[in-house]
Scaffold this motif. Structure first.
Motif, mmCIF file in Angstrom:
data_model
loop_
_atom_site.group_PDB
_atom_site.id
_atom_site.type_symbol
_atom_site.label_atom_id
_atom_site.label_comp_id
_atom_site.label_asym_id
_atom_site.label_seq_id
_atom_site.Cartn_x
_atom_site.Cartn_y
_atom_site.Cartn_z
ATOM 1 N N ILE A 108 47.996 50.632 53.997
ATOM 2 C CA ILE A 108 46.883 49.763 54.372
ATOM 3 C C ILE A 108 46.352 49.003 53.156
ATOM 4 N N LEU A 109 46.276 49.709 52.019
ATOM 5 C CA LEU A 109 45.708 49.112 50.813
ATOM 6 C C LEU A 109 46.700 48.259 50.040
ATOM 7 N N ALA A 110 47.993 48.323 50.389
ATOM 8 C CA ALA A 110 49.035 47.671 49.581
ATOM 9 C C ALA A 110 48.757 46.191 49.279
ATOM 10 N N PRO A 111 48.403 45.355 50.271
ATOM 11 C CA PRO A 111 48.151 43.938 49.949
ATOM 12 C C PRO A 111 47.006 43.747 48.958
ATOM 13 N N ARG A 112 45.976 44.577 49.070
ATOM 14 C CA ARG A 112 44.836 44.449 48.159
ATOM 15 C C ARG A 112 45.185 44.962 46.766
ATOM 16 N N ILE A 113 46.045 45.977 46.703
ATOM 17 C CA ILE A 113 46.501 46.461 45.394
ATOM 18 C C ILE A 113 47.332 45.383 44.705
ATOM 19 N N GLU A 114 48.133 44.657 45.486
ATOM 20 C CA GLU A 114 48.896 43.542 44.910
ATOM 21 C C GLU A 114 47.950 42.474 44.359
ATOM 22 N N ALA A 115 46.837 42.251 45.052
ATOM 23 C CA ALA A 115 45.852 41.288 44.543
ATOM 24 C C ALA A 115 45.250 41.773 43.228
ATOM 25 N N LEU A 116 45.030 43.091 43.102
ATOM 26 C CA LEU A 116 44.475 43.640 41.867
ATOM 27 C C LEU A 116 45.421 43.436 40.688
ATOM 28 N N SER A 117 46.723 43.401 40.963
ATOM 29 C CA SER A 117 47.686 43.222 39.881
ATOM 30 C C SER A 117 47.557 41.852 39.224
ATOM 31 N N LEU A 118 46.883 40.929 39.888
ATOM 32 C CA LEU A 118 46.650 39.592 39.329
ATOM 33 C C LEU A 118 45.459 39.569 38.386
ATOM 34 N N GLY A 119 44.720 40.695 38.335
ATOM 35 C CA GLY A 119 43.528 40.768 37.497
ATOM 36 C C GLY A 119 42.281 40.908 38.354
ATOM 37 N N SER A 120 41.259 41.559 37.806
ATOM 38 C CA SER A 120 40.041 41.823 38.572
ATOM 39 C C SER A 120 39.327 40.554 38.992
ATOM 40 N N ALA A 121 39.287 39.564 38.103
ATOM 41 C CA ALA A 121 38.571 38.324 38.423
ATOM 42 C C ALA A 121 39.240 37.588 39.582
ATOM 43 N N VAL A 122 40.588 37.483 39.527
ATOM 44 C CA VAL A 122 41.312 36.814 40.612
ATOM 45 C C VAL A 122 41.162 37.598 41.906
ATOM 46 N N ALA A 123 41.225 38.935 41.816
ATOM 47 C CA ALA A 123 41.096 39.773 43.013
ATOM 48 C C ALA A 123 39.739 39.571 43.667
ATOM 49 N N ARG A 124 38.687 39.495 42.865
ATOM 50 C CA ARG A 124 37.354 39.256 43.436
ATOM 51 C C ARG A 124 37.293 37.881 44.090
ATOM 52 N N GLY A 125 37.954 36.913 43.481
ATOM 53 C CA GLY A 125 37.984 35.584 44.071
ATOM 54 C C GLY A 125 38.700 35.544 45.406
ATOM 55 N N THR A 128 38.554 40.641 47.336
ATOM 56 C CA THR A 128 38.853 42.065 47.156
ATOM 57 C C THR A 128 37.795 42.709 46.274
ATOM 58 N N ARG A 129 37.412 43.910 46.618
ATOM 59 C CA ARG A 129 36.472 44.664 45.799
ATOM 60 C C ARG A 129 37.256 45.701 44.993
ATOM 61 N N PRO A 130 37.488 45.453 43.702
ATOM 62 C CA PRO A 130 38.361 46.318 42.902
ATOM 63 C C PRO A 130 37.966 47.785 42.917
ATOM 64 N N ALA A 131 36.675 48.085 42.780
ATOM 65 C CA ALA A 131 36.247 49.484 42.697
ATOM 66 C C ALA A 131 36.604 50.240 43.978
ATOM 67 N N ALA A 137 42.936 53.989 46.459
ATOM 68 C CA ALA A 137 44.255 54.305 45.906
ATOM 69 C C ALA A 137 44.259 55.703 45.294
ATOM 70 N N LEU A 138 43.181 56.083 44.628
ATOM 71 C CA LEU A 138 43.086 57.426 44.062
ATOM 72 C C LEU A 138 43.117 58.490 45.147
ATOM 73 N N ILE A 139 42.467 58.220 46.277
ATOM 74 C CA ILE A 139 42.503 59.169 47.397
ATOM 75 C C ILE A 139 43.922 59.311 47.925
ATOM 76 N N ALA A 140 44.629 58.186 48.086
ATOM 77 C CA ALA A 140 46.006 58.230 48.584
ATOM 78 C C ALA A 140 46.898 59.021 47.644
ATOM 79 N N VAL A 141 46.783 58.766 46.345
ATOM 80 C CA VAL A 141 47.595 59.486 45.357
ATOM 81 C C VAL A 141 47.282 60.978 45.393
ATOM 82 N N THR A 142 45.989 61.317 45.488
ATOM 83 C CA THR A 142 45.589 62.725 45.507
ATOM 84 C C THR A 142 46.167 63.449 46.712
#
Length: 232
Positions: A108-125, A128-131, A137-142
């Motif tokens: 579910i989070l994959a598209p938004r994680i891809e947006a984060l890879s562009l940088g926090s500023a671009v993701a917010r634009g 996407t809410r990085p935090a 993502a931390l919950i999924a990994v755990t």
């Protein structure tokens, strides 16, 4: 946490397996923090190095706990190298459901994680809410890590070896990469376990040793291909 429960608590039931999840959560947060996540400076290289360093430290703690008690050799073997031989004694159904839940969150989070890879500023634009995404993502990994480790123990190098191979197969679509990683990871683990049972039959080489033998050269190859400023 699981090893401490096994050695000092004497149990190996559902409660003991459940302790893998708070342990996985603490380890995940520690790797994220050491890798620069709290400052928004994460990278593949930093996270990999932080994970390797934390893994070495935690394994030293595991060794110290287990070797302090002479009757726990089999526990030591399992929690240092990992094994599928004891999987039938674990709560497999519950752990499978937990892993599937974690995988669903990741997809579910994959598209938004891809947006984060562009940088926090671009993701917010992009809205996407990085935090929030990082927390999800931390919950999924755990969930996925806790479920896997509680059943099979620490399987070395599988997480370092499979994702780059999956990326080559699936391209740079994160959802496809997750599916490819799941399939390739299961195949590599099954191949390593089968080889470990056959090479010195009737004796067995633990699957964690086999994945290390296979994965170490692959990891070295990946490290040699890295360039300053390049992604892994």
């Amino acid at each position: 946490m699981v090893v401490g429960s096994l050695v000092f608590g004497g149990g190996d039931g559902v409660l003991t397996s459940m302790l893998a999840f708070p342990g996985a959560a603490l380890a995940t947060i520690a790797v994220f923090a050491l890798g620069g996540g709290l400052r928004g400076e994460t990278s593949h290289v930093r996270l990999t190095l932080a994970g390797a360093a934390l893994n070495a430290m935690l394994l030293s703690f595991v060794s110290a706990i287990i070797l302090s008690r002479g009757e726990t050799l089999e526990v030591f073997r399992f929690w240092v190298t990992g094994s599928l031989a004891q999987a039938g004694a674990r709560p497999l159904h519950g752990m499978a459901i937990t892993a599937i839940l974690g995988a669903g969150i990741a997809l579910i989070l994959a598209p938004r994680i891809e947006a984060l890879s562009l940088g926090s500023a671009v993701a917010r634009g992009l809205g996407t809410r990085p935090a929030r995404i990082q927390f999800g993502a931390l919950i999924a990994v755990t969930l996925m890590t806790g479920a896997a480790v509680s059943v099979a123990g620490p399987i070395a190098f599988l997480g370092l070896m499979v994702p780059p191979l999956a990326r080559r197969v699936s391209g740079h679509d994160l959802r496809k990469e997750l599916f490819a990683s799941a399939i390739l990871g299961a195949c590599v683990l099954l191949l390593a376990d089968t080889c470990g049972r056959l090479v010195l039959a009737p004796a067995e080489i633990r699957v964690g040793i086999m994945t290390a033998l296979i994965g170490a050269p692959v990891f070295i190859w990946i490290a040699r291909r890295l360039r300053p400023g390049a992604a892994a």
